[in-house]
Design an enzyme around this catalytic site. Sequence first.
Site, PDB file in Angstrom:
ATOM      1  N   SER A  12       1.600  -9.795  -0.984  1.00  0.00           N
ATOM      2  CA  SER A  12       1.256  -8.377  -0.813  1.00  0.00           C
ATOM      3  C   SER A  12       1.632  -7.802   0.549  1.00  0.00           C
ATOM      4  O   SER A  12       1.862  -6.598   0.667  1.00  0.00           O
ATOM      5  CB  SER A  12      -0.240  -8.177  -1.054  1.00  0.00           C
ATOM      6  OG  SER A  12      -1.006  -9.023  -0.215  1.00  0.00           O
ATOM      7  N   LYS A  14       0.804  -1.224   0.000  1.00  0.00           N
ATOM      8  CA  LYS A  14       0.000   0.000   0.000  1.00  0.00           C
ATOM      9  C   LYS A  14       0.835   1.271   0.000  1.00  0.00           C
ATOM     10  O   LYS A  14       0.417   2.301  -0.513  1.00  0.00           O
ATOM     11  CB  LYS A  14      -0.951   0.000   1.198  1.00  0.00           C
ATOM     12  CG  LYS A  14      -2.101  -0.975   1.015  1.00  0.00           C
ATOM     13  CD  LYS A  14      -3.233  -0.669   1.950  1.00  0.00           C
ATOM     14  CE  LYS A  14      -4.453  -1.505   1.615  1.00  0.00           C
ATOM     15  NZ  LYS A  14      -4.270  -2.918   2.029  1.00  0.00           N
ATOM     16  N   GLU A  47      -9.788   7.012   3.800  1.00  0.00           N
ATOM     17  CA  GLU A  47     -10.700   6.090   4.478  1.00  0.00           C
ATOM     18  C   GLU A  47      -9.898   4.832   4.767  1.00  0.00           C
ATOM     19  O   GLU A  47      -8.946   4.522   4.067  1.00  0.00           O
ATOM     20  CB  GLU A  47     -11.890   5.757   3.572  1.00  0.00           C
ATOM     21  CG  GLU A  47     -11.664   4.621   2.557  1.00  0.00           C
ATOM     22  CD  GLU A  47     -10.596   4.914   1.508  1.00  0.00           C
ATOM     23  OE1 GLU A  47     -10.318   6.102   1.246  1.00  0.00           O
ATOM     24  OE2 GLU A  47     -10.016   3.958   0.963  1.00  0.00           O
TER      25      GLU A  47
HETATM   26  C1  LIG Z   1      -5.119  -3.941   1.768  1.00  0.00           C
HETATM   27  C2  LIG Z   1      -4.417  -5.192   1.461  1.00  0.00           C
HETATM   28  C3  LIG Z   1      -4.812  -6.031   0.395  1.00  0.00           C
HETATM   29  C4  LIG Z   1      -6.037  -5.760  -0.431  1.00  0.00           C
HETATM   30  O1  LIG Z   1      -6.001  -4.596  -1.190  1.00  0.00           O
HETATM   31  P1  LIG Z   1      -5.850  -4.615  -2.775  1.00  0.00           P
HETATM   32  O2  LIG Z   1      -6.147  -3.226  -3.169  1.00  0.00           O
HETATM   33  O3  LIG Z   1      -6.843  -5.600  -3.311  1.00  0.00           O
HETATM   34  O4  LIG Z   1      -4.469  -5.019  -3.082  1.00  0.00           O
HETATM   35  C5  LIG Z   1      -4.065  -7.148   0.120  1.00  0.00           C
HETATM   36  N1  LIG Z   1      -2.981  -7.475   0.867  1.00  0.00           N
HETATM   37  C6  LIG Z   1      -2.575  -6.718   1.903  1.00  0.00           C
HETATM   38  C7  LIG Z   1      -1.377  -7.139   2.680  1.00  0.00           C
HETATM   39  C8  LIG Z   1      -3.274  -5.558   2.242  1.00  0.00           C
HETATM   40  O5  LIG Z   1      -2.863  -4.813   3.271  1.00  0.00           O
END
Ligand SMILES: *Cc1c(COP(=O)(O)O)cnc(C)c1O
Length: 390
Positions: A375, A87, A109
């Site tokens: 992610s 993010k 948000e």
């Molecule tokens: C917020 C988050 C997501 C989901 O958000 P996307 O916009 O779909 O990528 C996925 N993995 C992690 C670690 C997150 O913090």
Amino acid sequence: MKPNKNGYYGKFGGAYIPEMLYPNVKNLNENYLKIINSDSFQKDFKSLLKDYVGRPSPLYFAERLSKKYDTQVYLKREDLNHTGAHKINNTIGQILLAQELGKKRIIAETGAGQHGVATATVCALMGLECIVYMGEVDIERQAPNVARMKMLGAEVRPAKSGSRTLKDATNEAIRDWIAHPIDTHYIIGSVVGPHPYPDMVALFQSVISEEMKWQLQEHVGRENPDAIIACVGGGSNAAGAFYHYLEDEKVRLIAVEAAGLGIDSGESAATSVLGSEGVIHGSRTLLMQTDDGQIIEPYSISAGLDYPGIGPLHAHLIKTERAEVFSATDQEALQAGYLLSKIEGIIPALESAHALAALEMAKFRKDDVVVVNLSGRGDKDLATYIAHLP
Ligand SMILES: *Cc1c(COP(=O)(O)O)cnc(C)c1O
């Protein structure tokens, strides 16, 4: 893949906003590409990604995981970024853009608090005022992230209407933006919202696949993998991981949604399967709604995936069958999280564990190169993992 000039990917996207937001969105729309493509922006963006975020994030060959699934699995390590997830790539980009636009005040948000933390972080970095709207219920559920935001100097404002969760926080943020059109920039946390947000956020996250290209060249002697797997809440990490491969039909793009307790359980967030066309948060896309258009509360064990919509780019990729979609239940994600921890020594975020769960579902050949976009890291989810230990 670019949306058309009105912000549509096929029939999804656009900008469905109250008239009072027109000037803000128009200003953004007319300037974002010019600013992002300028040399000075690119220089600042790249330098912060390198020295502040810690990019490039490694592309790691997971040998034991590869043996287990009898294919070649690489992990794109977004979990190693500053603040623990992808993010921050987007919030760094948007804070630089906000500064170029002369904005002094930032709003955002947040649901689970991850985007709130990433926003509070970059506001601290730049010395800008930061207000994060968060549902009252989420403030209670996500106390550690609320504490982080406060530590970083942000003000967390509770959304007290409706179900007091993410969609209510979003409504409050939009209300704030309408009330402060001149000095405020609204940092949206995923490839959702009115045009140009989905395109802008995808651009900032596209650094993920930009790096994958040269990293794969180093590892396996070719830029293109056979498949990329990413979890999808709103879809920003997936958009970033897919971005530079969208036009190459030979690369399988695999999106993984949260099935919660099961697709048909009524407790799920598998938007593309359960959703229908409608408008949410300013764009036309797939969303979970009742026959008369009320949004259905999504559910997933992973706070980052329980969003009732999906970014318009993904709605388009899935409906045109460019992307495949799987869904993983809470249990399947937990199992995938335990497995990665035990055999690779990496505790993944529960969101990312959904992507890993797809290794059980999709079929790959032995010599396929499969990249899983990891992610985020699992520190924030430890209590949940431990509570469900088999
Ligand atoms: C917020 C988050 C997501 C989901 O958000 P996307 O916009 O779909 O990528 C996925 N993995 C992690 C670690 C997150 O913090």
